[in-house]
Design a protein around this motif. Sequence first.
Motif, PDB file in Angstrom:
ATOM      1  N   PRO A 247       0.807  -1.229   0.000  1.00 42.74           N
ATOM      2  CA  PRO A 247       0.000   0.000   0.000  1.00 42.74           C
ATOM      3  C   PRO A 247       0.839   1.278   0.000  1.00 42.74           C
ATOM      4  CG  PRO A 247      -0.915  -1.591   1.534  1.00 42.74           C
ATOM      5  CD  PRO A 247       0.391  -2.162   1.069  1.00 42.74           C
ATOM      6  N   GLU A 248       1.969   1.265   0.709  1.00 43.46           N
ATOM      7  CA  GLU A 248       2.812   2.467   0.748  1.00 43.46           C
ATOM      8  C   GLU A 248       3.368   2.784  -0.630  1.00 43.46           C
ATOM      9  OE1 GLU A 248       6.598   4.389   3.212  1.00 43.46           O
ATOM     10  OE2 GLU A 248       6.104   2.259   3.437  1.00 43.46           O
ATOM     11  N   ARG A 249       3.847   1.766  -1.326  1.00 45.44           N
ATOM     12  CA  ARG A 249       4.405   1.986  -2.656  1.00 45.44           C
ATOM     13  C   ARG A 249       3.320   2.354  -3.665  1.00 45.44           C
ATOM     14  NH1 ARG A 249       8.044  -1.468  -0.136  1.00 45.44           N
ATOM     15  NH2 ARG A 249      10.227  -1.087  -0.667  1.00 45.44           N
ATOM     16  N   VAL A 250       2.167   1.732  -3.550  1.00 44.35           N
ATOM     17  CA  VAL A 250       1.059   2.078  -4.434  1.00 44.35           C
ATOM     18  C   VAL A 250       0.684   3.543  -4.252  1.00 44.35           C
ATOM     19  CG1 VAL A 250      -1.389   1.668  -4.918  1.00 44.35           C
ATOM     20  CG2 VAL A 250       0.144  -0.270  -4.567  1.00 44.35           C
ATOM     21  N   GLY A 251       0.707   4.028  -3.022  1.00 40.43           N
ATOM     22  CA  GLY A 251       0.371   5.423  -2.760  1.00 40.43           C
ATOM     23  C   GLY A 251       1.380   6.398  -3.333  1.00 40.43           C
ATOM     24  N   LEU A 252       2.628   5.975  -3.457  1.00 35.93           N
ATOM     25  CA  LEU A 252       3.663   6.845  -4.013  1.00 35.93           C
ATOM     26  C   LEU A 252       3.702   6.816  -5.540  1.00 35.93           C
ATOM     27  CD1 LEU A 252       6.548   6.060  -1.494  1.00 35.93           C
ATOM     28  CD2 LEU A 252       5.220   8.184  -1.645  1.00 35.93           C
ATOM     29  N   ASN A 253       3.053   5.839  -6.131  1.00 37.23           N
ATOM     30  CA  ASN A 253       3.034   5.699  -7.585  1.00 37.23           C
ATOM     31  C   ASN A 253       1.949   6.604  -8.165  1.00 37.23           C
ATOM     32  OD1 ASN A 253       2.820   4.914 -10.261  1.00 37.23           O
ATOM     33  ND2 ASN A 253       2.022   2.886  -9.805  1.00 37.23           N
ATOM     34  N   LYS A 254       2.377   7.733  -8.737  1.00 32.71           N
ATOM     35  CA  LYS A 254       1.436   8.729  -9.271  1.00 32.71           C
ATOM     36  C   LYS A 254       1.312   8.676 -10.786  1.00 32.71           C
ATOM     37  CE  LYS A 254       1.029  10.720  -5.152  1.00 32.71           C
ATOM     38  NZ  LYS A 254      -0.216  10.647  -4.347  1.00 32.71           N
ATOM     39  N   ILE A 255       1.954   7.721 -11.441  1.00 30.47           N
ATOM     40  CA  ILE A 255       2.055   7.810 -12.899  1.00 30.47           C
ATOM     41  C   ILE A 255       1.430   6.656 -13.667  1.00 30.47           C
ATOM     42  CG2 ILE A 255       4.089   9.304 -12.888  1.00 30.47           C
ATOM     43  CD1 ILE A 255       5.822   6.818 -13.308  1.00 30.47           C
ATOM     44  N   THR A 256       1.137   5.534 -13.032  1.00 32.46           N
ATOM     45  CA  THR A 256       0.567   4.412 -13.776  1.00 32.46           C
ATOM     46  C   THR A 256      -0.198   3.500 -12.831  1.00 32.46           C
ATOM     47  OG1 THR A 256       1.057   2.509 -15.208  1.00 32.46           O
ATOM     48  CG2 THR A 256       2.682   3.049 -13.528  1.00 32.46           C
ATOM     49  N   ARG A 257      -1.225   2.863 -13.369  1.00 33.18           N
ATOM     50  CA  ARG A 257      -1.941   1.827 -12.627  1.00 33.18           C
ATOM     51  C   ARG A 257      -1.730   0.462 -13.268  1.00 33.18           C
ATOM     52  NH1 ARG A 257      -1.201   4.537  -9.274  1.00 33.18           N
ATOM     53  NH2 ARG A 257      -2.556   5.954  -8.113  1.00 33.18           N
ATOM     54  N   THR A 258      -0.873   0.404 -14.261  1.00 31.06           N
ATOM     55  CA  THR A 258      -0.578  -0.864 -14.921  1.00 31.06           C
ATOM     56  C   THR A 258       0.223  -1.778 -13.999  1.00 31.06           C
ATOM     57  OG1 THR A 258      -0.513   0.275 -17.052  1.00 31.06           O
ATOM     58  CG2 THR A 258       0.444  -1.920 -16.969  1.00 31.06           C
ATOM     59  N   VAL A 259       1.149  -1.172 -13.245  1.00 30.87           N
ATOM     60  CA  VAL A 259       1.947  -1.906 -12.261  1.00 30.87           C
ATOM     61  C   VAL A 259       1.920  -1.107 -10.966  1.00 30.87           C
ATOM     62  CG1 VAL A 259       3.458  -2.993 -13.961  1.00 30.87           C
ATOM     63  CG2 VAL A 259       4.081  -0.771 -13.005  1.00 30.87           C
ATOM     64  N   PHE A 260       2.124  -1.781  -9.852  1.00 29.85           N
ATOM     65  CA  PHE A 260       2.036  -1.049  -8.593  1.00 29.85           C
ATOM     66  C   PHE A 260       3.323  -0.303  -8.277  1.00 29.85           C
ATOM     67  CE2 PHE A 260       4.127  -4.738  -6.741  1.00 29.85           C
ATOM     68  CZ  PHE A 260       4.836  -4.214  -5.667  1.00 29.85           C
ATOM     69  N   ASP A 261       4.442  -0.736  -8.858  1.00 28.52           N
ATOM     70  CA  ASP A 261       5.721  -0.065  -8.611  1.00 28.52           C
ATOM     71  C   ASP A 261       6.489   0.051  -9.923  1.00 28.52           C
ATOM     72  OD1 ASP A 261       8.240   0.800  -7.862  1.00 28.52           O
ATOM     73  OD2 ASP A 261       8.282  -0.393  -6.025  1.00 28.52           O
ATOM     74  N   PRO A 262       6.403   1.199 -10.605  1.00 30.31           N
ATOM     75  CA  PRO A 262       7.053   1.345 -11.916  1.00 30.31           C
ATOM     76  C   PRO A 262       8.571   1.379 -11.852  1.00 30.31           C
ATOM     77  CG  PRO A 262       6.154   3.446 -11.190  1.00 30.31           C
ATOM     78  CD  PRO A 262       5.691   2.413 -10.199  1.00 30.31           C
ATOM     79  N   ALA A 263       9.139   1.564 -10.675  1.00 27.50           N
ATOM     80  CA  ALA A 263      10.601   1.516 -10.556  1.00 27.50           C
ATOM     81  C   ALA A 263      11.093   0.086 -10.707  1.00 27.50           C
ATOM     82  CB  ALA A 263      11.048   2.100  -9.219  1.00 27.50           C
ATOM     83  N   VAL A 264      10.420  -0.824 -10.045  1.00 33.62           N
ATOM     84  CA  VAL A 264      10.821  -2.229 -10.063  1.00 33.62           C
ATOM     85  C   VAL A 264      10.365  -2.915 -11.348  1.00 33.62           C
ATOM     86  CG1 VAL A 264      10.584  -4.445  -8.871  1.00 33.62           C
ATOM     87  CG2 VAL A 264      10.802  -2.327  -7.554  1.00 33.62           C
ATOM     88  N   ASN A 265       9.200  -2.516 -11.857  1.00 37.96           N
ATOM     89  CA  ASN A 265       8.619  -3.140 -13.052  1.00 37.96           C
ATOM     90  C   ASN A 265       8.725  -2.182 -14.234  1.00 37.96           C
ATOM     91  OD1 ASN A 265       7.260  -5.638 -11.759  1.00 37.96           O
ATOM     92  ND2 ASN A 265       6.579  -3.941 -10.480  1.00 37.96           N
ATOM     93  N   PRO A 266       9.721  -2.355 -15.096  1.00 36.28           N
ATOM     94  CA  PRO A 266       9.938  -1.410 -16.199  1.00 36.28           C
ATOM     95  C   PRO A 266       8.851  -1.526 -17.262  1.00 36.28           C
ATOM     96  CG  PRO A 266      11.387  -3.294 -16.426  1.00 36.28           C
ATOM     97  CD  PRO A 266      10.702  -3.451 -15.103  1.00 36.28           C
ATOM     98  N   PRO A 267       8.709  -0.501 -18.099  1.00 35.38           N
ATOM     99  CA  PRO A 267       7.718  -0.558 -19.181  1.00 35.38           C
ATOM    100  C   PRO A 267       8.002  -1.721 -20.119  1.00 35.38           C
ATOM    101  CG  PRO A 267       8.558   1.672 -18.898  1.00 35.38           C
ATOM    102  CD  PRO A 267       9.422   0.780 -18.076  1.00 35.38           C
ATOM    103  N   ARG A 268       6.950  -2.362 -20.589  1.00 33.26           N
ATOM    104  CA  ARG A 268       7.106  -3.463 -21.539  1.00 33.26           C
ATOM    105  C   ARG A 268       6.870  -3.014 -22.966  1.00 33.26           C
ATOM    106  NH1 ARG A 268       3.891  -8.425 -18.446  1.00 33.26           N
ATOM    107  NH2 ARG A 268       5.183  -8.436 -16.565  1.00 33.26           N
ATOM    108  N   ASP A 269       6.462  -1.786 -23.145  1.00 35.78           N
ATOM    109  CA  ASP A 269       6.138  -1.277 -24.472  1.00 35.78           C
ATOM    110  C   ASP A 269       7.403  -1.153 -25.314  1.00 35.78           C
ATOM    111  OD1 ASP A 269       4.799   1.893 -25.693  1.00 35.78           O
ATOM    112  OD2 ASP A 269       5.058  -0.038 -26.679  1.00 35.78           O
ATOM    113  N   ASP A 270       7.440  -1.839 -26.445  1.00 38.13           N
ATOM    114  CA  ASP A 270       8.610  -1.771 -27.315  1.00 38.13           C
ATOM    115  C   ASP A 270       8.626  -0.516 -28.176  1.00 38.13           C
ATOM    116  OD1 ASP A 270       8.841  -5.343 -27.956  1.00 38.13           O
ATOM    117  OD2 ASP A 270       9.748  -4.095 -26.415  1.00 38.13           O
ATOM    118  N   TRP A 271       7.507   0.136 -28.290  1.00 43.39           N
ATOM    119  CA  TRP A 271       7.427   1.325 -29.142  1.00 43.39           C
ATOM    120  C   TRP A 271       7.789   2.548 -28.321  1.00 43.39           C
ATOM    121  CZ3 TRP A 271       3.730   5.516 -29.644  1.00 43.39           C
ATOM    122  CH2 TRP A 271       3.892   6.251 -30.816  1.00 43.39           C
ATOM    123  N   MET A 272       8.732   3.345 -28.785  1.00 46.67           N
ATOM    124  CA  MET A 272       9.185   4.515 -28.042  1.00 46.67           C
ATOM    125  C   MET A 272       8.893   5.798 -28.814  1.00 46.67           C
ATOM    126  SD  MET A 272      12.781   3.050 -26.502  1.00 46.67           S
ATOM    127  CE  MET A 272      13.065   4.441 -25.410  1.00 46.67           C
ATOM    128  N   GLY A 273       7.736   5.859 -29.468  1.00 41.69           N
ATOM    129  CA  GLY A 273       7.393   7.043 -30.240  1.00 41.69           C
ATOM    130  C   GLY A 273       7.328   8.304 -29.405  1.00 41.69           C
TER     131      GLY A 273
END
Length: 294
Positions: A247-273
């Motif tokens: 819950p603490e990390r979820v509360g600090l994550n202001k940028i995505t709901r795809t993963v609960f911790d975007p620091a630990v879980n990098p983007p999987r999107d191969d397209w970097m447009g």
Amino acid sequence: MSRAWLVAAMVGVCVSAALGRGSPHADRMIADLRADGFRWNAIDANHELRTMADPPIDALGRALDSEDWQQRQMAADVLWWCIHPPAWAERDAVGEATPRLLEVTVEGLRHDGFPTHWVGEEYTYTYVFNASRGFRMLVLHAHEARGLLEAGLESGDVQQRFLCALALGFGGVGESAPVAAPVLLPHLRDNDIREDAKWVVAALYRFGPAVLPMLREALPGADEQQQSLLQLLILDLTDPPAPGEDPERVGLNKITRTVFDPAVNPPRDDWMGWVGDLRRVAELRGVERAPESD
């Protein structure tokens, strides 16, 4: 087996070999990689060179020294396909990442004519994504390319500078954190660039504990989004997360709901447009105008 069938099979083997290393056909394909005014011949050559059973690695390596930007970048693209073929290609890796290949790949991180550009009033598309694919290849060779990537942090091209810093982070080159983190940290702020904070928070995390002093130093002047992401990074680096949501990390994550911790879980999107937004935003703000590539 009939004599005719055997002769035909032997001819086929000889032709296949001739299309590979050191053949006139391969030399012509490499020549076609140049910007010569003929539509689609470079794309056709790039595709054929990628799929050759015996690609002309040495000749492609020499093409990296071409004075023609397009030929250098397309040769580098083919070589990376040979060195790190995608899984679906079902082929063995051949060749190695030479210092010159790394140098040309860093060069290709600039905002240039790939994959799209205008020639006069005509719009062209090359199917070569030298910045996004080059970035991924440099992540795999970040320690080897450290000197080149750190030099790129001084580039006048905003895209090249950012991708060099991002590659050092994703490559886990903790020694480069003091020079690369300052390029990345502003992208944690709430801005007009799509996706950058998701990629940057993951890159900063992969520098490891070496980046902690820079994170703490950035806290006092941070906006709300940057502050929460800095706190998330500091928490992750000092108290690694356990599996599952926190819950603490979820509360600090202001940028995505795809993963609960975007620091630990990098983007999987191969397209970097979204990287194209870097230049657009910089120019709109008048912060800098990145020079055109050759």
